[in-house]
Write an enzyme that holds these catalytic residues in place. Structure first.
Site, PDB file in Angstrom:
ATOM      1  N   TYR A 440      34.991-121.780  46.307  1.00 23.76           N
ATOM      2  CA  TYR A 440      35.766-122.691  46.573  1.00 23.76           C
ATOM      3  C   TYR A 440      36.092-124.319  46.374  1.00 23.76           C
ATOM      4  O   TYR A 440      34.662-124.404  45.940  1.00 23.76           O
ATOM      5  CB  TYR A 440      35.881-122.362  48.438  1.00 23.76           C
ATOM      6  CG  TYR A 440      35.157-123.136  49.316  1.00 23.76           C
ATOM      7  CD1 TYR A 440      35.810-122.343  50.974  1.00 23.76           C
ATOM      8  CD2 TYR A 440      34.028-123.293  49.195  1.00 23.76           C
ATOM      9  CE1 TYR A 440      34.777-121.858  51.155  1.00 23.76           C
ATOM     10  CE2 TYR A 440      33.430-123.225  50.131  1.00 23.76           C
ATOM     11  CZ  TYR A 440      33.420-122.369  51.325  1.00 23.76           C
ATOM     12  OH  TYR A 440      32.834-122.692  52.509  1.00 23.76           O
ATOM     13  N   GLU A 441      36.527-125.045  46.485  1.00 23.76           N
ATOM     14  CA  GLU A 441      36.616-126.725  46.206  1.00 23.76           C
ATOM     15  C   GLU A 441      36.159-126.668  44.911  1.00 23.76           C
ATOM     16  O   GLU A 441      35.454-127.939  44.269  1.00 23.76           O
ATOM     17  CB  GLU A 441      35.374-127.157  47.337  1.00 23.76           C
ATOM     18  CG  GLU A 441      35.740-127.300  48.810  1.00 23.76           C
ATOM     19  CD  GLU A 441      37.044-126.994  49.178  1.00 23.76           C
ATOM     20  OE1 GLU A 441      37.949-127.494  48.576  1.00 23.76           O
ATOM     21  OE2 GLU A 441      37.286-126.878  50.620  1.00 23.76           O
ATOM     22  N   GLY A 442      37.049-125.590  44.162  1.00 25.01           N
ATOM     23  CA  GLY A 442      36.688-126.166  43.064  1.00 25.01           C
ATOM     24  C   GLY A 442      35.323-125.443  42.409  1.00 25.01           C
ATOM     25  O   GLY A 442      34.537-125.176  42.798  1.00 25.01           O
ATOM     26  N   GLN A 447      33.849-126.991  38.607  1.00 26.90           N
ATOM     27  CA  GLN A 447      33.252-128.253  38.905  1.00 26.90           C
ATOM     28  C   GLN A 447      32.308-128.864  37.275  1.00 26.90           C
ATOM     29  O   GLN A 447      31.647-129.995  36.582  1.00 26.90           O
ATOM     30  CB  GLN A 447      31.765-128.325  38.892  1.00 26.90           C
ATOM     31  CG  GLN A 447      32.483-127.632  40.406  1.00 26.90           C
ATOM     32  CD  GLN A 447      33.110-128.400  40.670  1.00 26.90           C
ATOM     33  OE1 GLN A 447      32.887-130.117  41.288  1.00 26.90           O
ATOM     34  NE2 GLN A 447      34.387-128.201  41.812  1.00 26.90           N
TER      35      GLN A 447
END
Length: 599
Positions: A440-442, A447
Site C-alpha cells: 500500500y501507498e504505492g 516506488q
C-alpha cells in the site's frame, strides 16, 4: 508473545547524537524552546503508553479482529478505550498548529511516537495515523471555512480521517477511477462510487470520520488530469460545528485480510453523499500528494516497526532456547545444551534484523527532519534543498525499509524454528502484518519507477547529485581518519558507482524505455543499501568519538560500532548483485512471448 520494550536508548542515540534534533528544532519556527530534555520526556510518556496500553491488546486484537453488521464496524476489545486514553493524553494534537488547536511541535516528534505505537500495535496505530494526512491536506488546500469546520475536531482527535483513493478496477492507476462528483444547488457535490482498501474507513472510536475522496467532475479530462479531491464526512456538519444527519456513505463490507486484523479495511460505498471540493477542480492528484508523501513516510516506519518487533521477539527467545552445542565448544556446560544465540547462523538472522531496524530508524527520522524543514522553512535555501532530498529519499525509504522489514520479520520467525509458525508466539503475526507495507501507498515497483524514472532520470540526475554530494563531503572529511577507513572506503566506492550505474541505465533507456522498468527495483534496492551505509558510517563516527573519551555506556557504543561493521561486511555487498542485475537488460524480461510463460 514478544514482550515489547520501547528502544528508548536507541531512539535517543538517533535523535540526539546522529541527527542532533534539538539543534535542528532551534532552526524552525516554533521549535526554539525544544531541547533534549523535552524530547526525552515525550519519548518516555509515549513509550509507557505503547508498552502498557497498546502492546497488551496487540495479539488479542489480531485474534478477535473487527466485526461488521449492516455497515456498523466494531473494533477489537480495548481498542476504543486505548484511543480514548490517546486523545486524553493530547497525542493527536502534538504536531499541528496552535491556530487549529494543536500544540505546534514539529512533525518529526510525531514520527517518534508513530514508531513506538506502531511496533507495539500496528493495527491500532493506523486509526490515528491516517488522520494526520487528512489534517495536513485540509490545512494545505482547504478553504478557511473548511479548516474551521473540520480541522479542530480532527486535531483534537474527536474525529478521524481517511484517504479514499483506489477502486476495484484501478489499483495504482488512479486515472481509471469512476467515482463521480455532481454539482448540487447549494454548491456541494453529490459523490457516487465505491472505494476499496480504505483503512479505518468505518469504526466505533469517534463520532465522525472525515473522508478525503478522489472523484471525477462531469466533463473532466480523461486520466489523472481530470481528478478532483473532496471532503466527504460520515455525518454532515452544521455551521456551528455540531453534527447533522448521516451522510450517504456507508461501509459495504470488511476485507478479509492476511494481516492487520485489528484495523478495519473497508469497502466504502458513496451513494450521492455530500462532498465538498478541496483545492482546484481537476487538480486533486496534486493536492492528494500532500497526503501521500506523509503516508509513504509513515509506511516506511511500518517496515522499521516490523524489523524492531521481530528483532526483539527473536532476541528474547534465542537467549533462552537451548539446542545443540556451540561448534567452538560448550558455552553453557552446566545446561543440557547451549542457547541458540551462540550459533553463527542465528546471529546472522538477529544482526540482519537489528541492522535493518537501526538503519531504518536513522533514515525515517532523517526524512522527518527534512519534512520539518520543508514545512516550516520551505522558502529558505535550506528548505529548498530539503525538499529535493525529501522527494528523492521518500520512495527509497518507503520501498527499501518495508522490503527489509518483511525480510526481518521472516528472519525473526525463523529464529524460533517450528515454534515461530505457531500463533501463540506472536512472530507469525509480525510477518502477516508486515506484508502489506510493501504494497500500500504505492508498491515497491511503483516506488522504484518513481525514483528512477521521475526523481532521477527526469532531472538528469540532478536530484541524486544533491544527496551523493552530501555523502562525498562526509567521506572527504573523514578520509584521513584511519579509524573510519573501514567505512569510508566502501562507502566512497559505492557512492561513486551509484552515479555510474545511473548513467548506464539512463543511456540504455534512451534506446529502450523498458530499460527503466527492468532496472528500477534493483536500482532502488541498491540505493537503499548505499543510503543506509551512509547513516551507519555516521553512527560509527559518533560511537568512535564517544569510546575515545570516557563513558559509562561502553557496551552500548561498542554494539553500535559492531552493528555498523556487520552492515558494511554482510549487507552492503548485496549492492553488487543489484548492480549486475539492473544492467542485465530489458530483453531478459521482455523477449519471452507472453503465451510461452506457461511452458
Amino acid at each position: 508473545m514478544p514482550n515489547y520494550q520501547a528502544p528508548r536508548r536507541d531512539i535517543q542515540f538517533v535523535m540526539h547524537e546522529v541527527l542532533a534534533m534539538a539543534d535542528h528544532y532551534k532552526t524552525l519556527q516554533g521549535g526554539e524552546d525544544i531541547d533534549a530534555e523535552m524530547i526525552d520526556a515525550i519519548l518516555e510518556e509515549a513509550a509507557k503508553f505503547s508498552e502498557n496500553i497498546l502492546a497488551p491488546i496487540n495479539a488479542s486484537g489480531d485474534e478477535e479482529g473487527c466485526s461488521w453488521n449492516d455497515g456498523v464496524v466494531t473494533t477489537p476489545s480495548g481498542f476504543k478505550q486505548a484511543y480514548t486514553q490517546y486523545v486524553e493524553g493530547g497525542w493527536p494534537s502534538m504536531s499541528h498548529s496552535p491556530d487549529v488547536g494543536g500544540q505546534g511541535l514539529p512533525e518529526s516528534l510525531g514520527t517518534m511516537i508513530n514508531e513506538l505505537s506502531g511496533t507495539a500495535n500496528w493495527s491500532w496505530s493506523m486509526y490515528p495515523g491516517l488522520s494526520h494526512g487528512a489534517m495536513n491536506t485540509i490545512e494545505a488546500h482547504g478553504t478557511e471555512e473548511q479548516k474551521q469546520k473540520y480541522l479542530l475536531p480532527l486535531v483534537e482527535g474527536r474525529w478521524t480521517g481517511t484517504m479514499c483513493l483506489t477502486e476495484s478496477h484501478c489499483g495504482t492507476d488512479l486515472g481509471l477511477l469512476r467515482t463521480k462528483a455532481e454539482l448540487q444547488a447549494d454548491g456541494s457535490y453529490a459523490i457516487t462510487g465505491t472505494k476499496i482498501f480504505i483503512s479505518a474507513g468505518e469504526h466505533d472510536m469517534v463520532d465522525n470520520i472525515v473522508h478525503i475522496v478522489l472523484a471525477r467532475l462531469p466533463g473532466a479530462p480523461l486520466g489523472t488530469k481530470g481528478i478532483s479531491l473532496f471532503i466527504v464526512p460520515k455525518f454532515d456538519v452544521n455551521d456551528d460545528g455540531s453534527l447533522s444527519q448521516r451522510n450517504q456513505v456507508k461501509c459495504g463490507s470488511l476485507e478479509h485480510k492476511m494481516g492487520i486484523h485489528g484495523n478495519a479495511t473497508c469497502v466504502m460505498n458513496f451513494d450521492g453523499a455530500n462532498g465538498y471540493l478541496i483545492g482546484p477542480a481537476n487538480k486533486g492528484l496534486n493536492c492528494m500528494f500532500t497526503f501521500m508523501n506523509i503516508a509513504r513516510i509513515g509506511t516506511a516506519a511500518q517496515g522499521l516497526c516490523a524489523a524492531e518487533g521481530a528483532f526483539q521477539g527473536a532476541l528474547e527467545y534465542t537467549k533462552e532456547r537451548l539446542q545443540m552445542r556451540s561448534l567452538a565448544g560448550p558455552v553453557a556446560p552446566e545446561k543440557a545444551a547451549d542457547p541458540i544465540i551462540v550459533h553463527p547462523d542465528v546471529r546472522r538472522m538477529l544482526l540482519t534484523a537489528k541492522s535493518f531496524a537501526e538503519g531504518g530508524r536513522m533514515l525515517v527520522y532523517f526524512l522527518a527532519q527534512l519534512n520539518d524543514t520543508v514545512s516550516r522553512n520551505g522558502d529558505s535555501d535550506e528548505g529548498k534543498e530539503a525538499d529535493v532530498l525529501l522527494s528523492l529519499l521518500t520512495p527509497i525509504a518507503k520501498a527499501f525499509i518495508t522490503e527489509t522489514g518483511v525480510e526481518s520479520a521472516n528472519l525473526g520467525l525463523q529464529c524460533f524454528g517450528g515454534h515461530g509458525y505457531i500463533r501463540e508466539y506472536g512472530m507469525e503475526q509480525i510477518v502477516r502484518d508486515a506484508r502489506i507495507a510493501t504494497i500500500y501507498e504505492g508498491t515497491t515497483g511503483i516506488q522504484a519507477l518513481d525514483l528512477l524514472g521521475r526523481k532521477v532520470l527526469m532531472t538528469q540526475g540532478e536530484s541524486l547529485k544533491v544527496f551523493t554530494k552530501i555523502i562525498y563531503r562526509f567521506c572527504k572529511a573523514e578520509a584521513e581518519n584511519e579509524a573510519m577507513a573501514e567505512f569510508i572506503k566502501p562507502l566512497m566506492a559505492a557512492n561513486k558507482e551509484w552515479g555510474e550505474l545511473t548513467m548506464k541505465v539512463g543511456m540504455a533507456a534512451m534506446k529502450d524505455r523498458n530499460e527503466v522498468g527492468a532496472a528500477s527495483v534493483d536500482y532502488l534496492m541498491y540505493s537503499g543499501y548505499v543510503t543506509q551505509a551512509y547513516f551507519f558510517a555516521r553512527a560509527a563516527k559518533v560511537a568512535q568519538e564517544v569510546l575515545a573519551g570516557k563513558t559509562s555506556e561502553t557496551d552500548f557504543y561498542q554494539a553500535k560500532l559492531f552493528t555498523a561493521r556487520f552492515f558494511f561486511a554482510r549487507l552492503l555487498p548485496r549492492t553488487q548483485t543489484h548492480a549486475t542485475t539492473m544492467l542485465a537488460g530489458a530483453g531478459t524480461l521482455q523477449d519471452l512471448n507472453e503465451d510461452h510463460f506457461r511452458f
